[in-house]
Design an enzyme around this catalytic site. Structure first.
Site, PDB file in Angstrom:
ATOM      1  N   ILE A 295      39.813 164.598  27.576  1.00 30.83           N
ATOM      2  CA  ILE A 295      38.990 164.876  27.992  1.00 30.83           C
ATOM      3  C   ILE A 295      39.148 165.396  29.346  1.00 30.83           C
ATOM      4  O   ILE A 295      39.962 166.036  29.343  1.00 30.83           O
ATOM      5  CB  ILE A 295      39.398 163.870  28.988  1.00 30.83           C
ATOM      6  CG1 ILE A 295      39.306 161.947  28.046  1.00 30.83           C
ATOM      7  CG2 ILE A 295      37.600 163.011  29.747  1.00 30.83           C
ATOM      8  CD1 ILE A 295      39.253 160.587  28.812  1.00 30.83           C
ATOM      9  N   CYS A 296      37.754 166.608  29.312  1.00 32.03           N
ATOM     10  CA  CYS A 296      38.231 167.144  30.467  1.00 32.03           C
ATOM     11  C   CYS A 296      38.087 167.201  31.960  1.00 32.03           C
ATOM     12  O   CYS A 296      36.902 166.977  32.053  1.00 32.03           O
ATOM     13  CB  CYS A 296      37.364 168.307  30.103  1.00 32.03           C
ATOM     14  SG  CYS A 296      36.927 170.185  31.452  1.00 32.03           S
ATOM     15  N   LEU A 297      39.165 166.748  32.668  1.00 26.04           N
ATOM     16  CA  LEU A 297      38.824 165.938  33.983  1.00 26.04           C
ATOM     17  C   LEU A 297      40.086 167.325  34.399  1.00 26.04           C
ATOM     18  O   LEU A 297      40.707 167.994  33.667  1.00 26.04           O
ATOM     19  CB  LEU A 297      39.717 165.027  33.886  1.00 26.04           C
ATOM     20  CG  LEU A 297      39.146 163.635  32.657  1.00 26.04           C
ATOM     21  CD1 LEU A 297      40.133 162.421  33.054  1.00 26.04           C
ATOM     22  CD2 LEU A 297      37.588 163.574  33.799  1.00 26.04           C
TER      23      LEU A 297
ATOM     24  N   VAL B 224      33.702 167.569  28.856  1.00 27.57           N
ATOM     25  CA  VAL B 224      33.977 167.900  27.784  1.00 27.57           C
ATOM     26  C   VAL B 224      34.903 166.560  27.131  1.00 27.57           C
ATOM     27  O   VAL B 224      35.043 166.091  28.154  1.00 27.57           O
ATOM     28  CB  VAL B 224      34.423 168.636  27.481  1.00 27.57           C
ATOM     29  CG1 VAL B 224      36.321 168.905  25.992  1.00 27.57           C
ATOM     30  CG2 VAL B 224      34.318 169.952  27.165  1.00 27.57           C
TER      31      VAL B 224
END
Length: 300
Positions: A93-95, A130
């Protein structure tokens, strides 16, 4: 944990991981559970209760956390293993709290803070994130009901509801405060997320009354006005230079130590020798003829 004796406890990274694991075990949260694997201290598994007042509120979601060797200087990576309709299963996960954006990570944060932010962030929309996805609400509610019986092989085959037993129904919201920096998780907010804070700063500054400014008098003018006048000082005669009147000796001339290389004459052309031989032969013939013409008949 059985892995405690297999690692160098003098390492700052190992000490930090063991401290966080001990803290999560001694002070568990009703909204999530997280612990490292027995075979790998840098791989954690978590079970997260869905955020309240969302289609995920009745769901229990399992995921994996990978810690870098330099944790907490670098952020961890997160991925969900349970299908939810909000995040793609088994994809990072894009965080702002993940390894995709190391510039926003702060080593003071821990896994507890990251899980609280991840749970709060789950209730939002993907918006091009993403690892995020958009699914219909009925699909999300169906996946939430199915997630309770989802089992993880790496956790001994236990189901989510066995791992996170106790509280039922919608998740609780009092697990902790989400830092302001961790709320910036979308792609557009990570690139231009400062607009909102700038606008808030501008609005707060404009709401405050303006404070009148008092003009200040230059310090130089004030000092000159109150300083007493000093009598003029006699001018001192100019000091002649030390070498005045002395002729400056010419700089010593140094003989050039470099000698010109002797010029080597060019070799004569090859036809010059033949010309000399020919002239010598003609001269000999002329001398012989002269001598021959001077002889008298008596000589014969």
């Amino acid at each position: 944990m059985s892995t405690r004796g297999q690692f160098n406890t003098k390492s700052p990274t190992i000490r930090r991981i063991l401290r966080e694991a001990s803290e999560l075990a001694s002070s568990p949260s009703p909204d999530f559970h997280a612990a490292p694997l027995d075979i790998d201290l840098f791989e954690w598994h978590f079970t997260l209760r869905g955020p309240p007042s969302t289609p995920y509120s009745t769901g229990l979601y399992h995921g994996r956390i990978l810690l870098p060797p330099t944790y907490p200087l670098r952020p961890p990576s997160f991925r969900f293993l349970t299908p939810s309709g909000r995040f793609e299963a088994n994809r990072e996960i894009c965080l702002s709290i993940s390894g995709h954006h190391e510039e926003t990570w702060q080593p003071a944060w821990g896994l507890r803070t990251a899980l609280v932010a991840l749970r709060a962030f789950m209730g939002g929309e993907a918006r091009g994130q993403v690892g995020g996805m958009e699914a219909a609400e009925e699909v999300r509610r169906r996946l939430a009901a199915e997630s309770r019986g989802w089992a993880c092989a790496g956790c001994g085959g236990r189901r989510n509801e066995e791992i996170l037993s106790g509280e039922e129904g919608e998740g609780k919201s009092g697990s902790g405060e989400v830092p302001k920096e961790l709320r910036l998780g979308y792609r557009d907010e990570l690139t231009g997320g400062s607009d909102g804070s700038d606008k808030a700063t501008t609005s707060s500054s404009s709401s405050q009354p303006e404070t009148p400014t008092t003009p200040t008098t230059p310090t130089t003018a004030t000092t000159a006005a109150f300083s007493p006048a000093l009598p003029p000082q006699p001018a001192s005669p100019p000091t002649p230079p030390e070498n005045q009147g002395r002729p400056t000796p010419p700089p010593p001339t140094t003989a050039s130590t470099s000698t010109a290389a002797p010029s080597i004459p060019a070799p004569p052309p090859p036809w010059l020798d033949s010309l000399i031989y020919l002239l010598a032969l003609l001269l000999a013939i002329m001398i012989a003829r002269k001598v021959w013409s001077l002889k008298t008949p008596d000589d014969y």
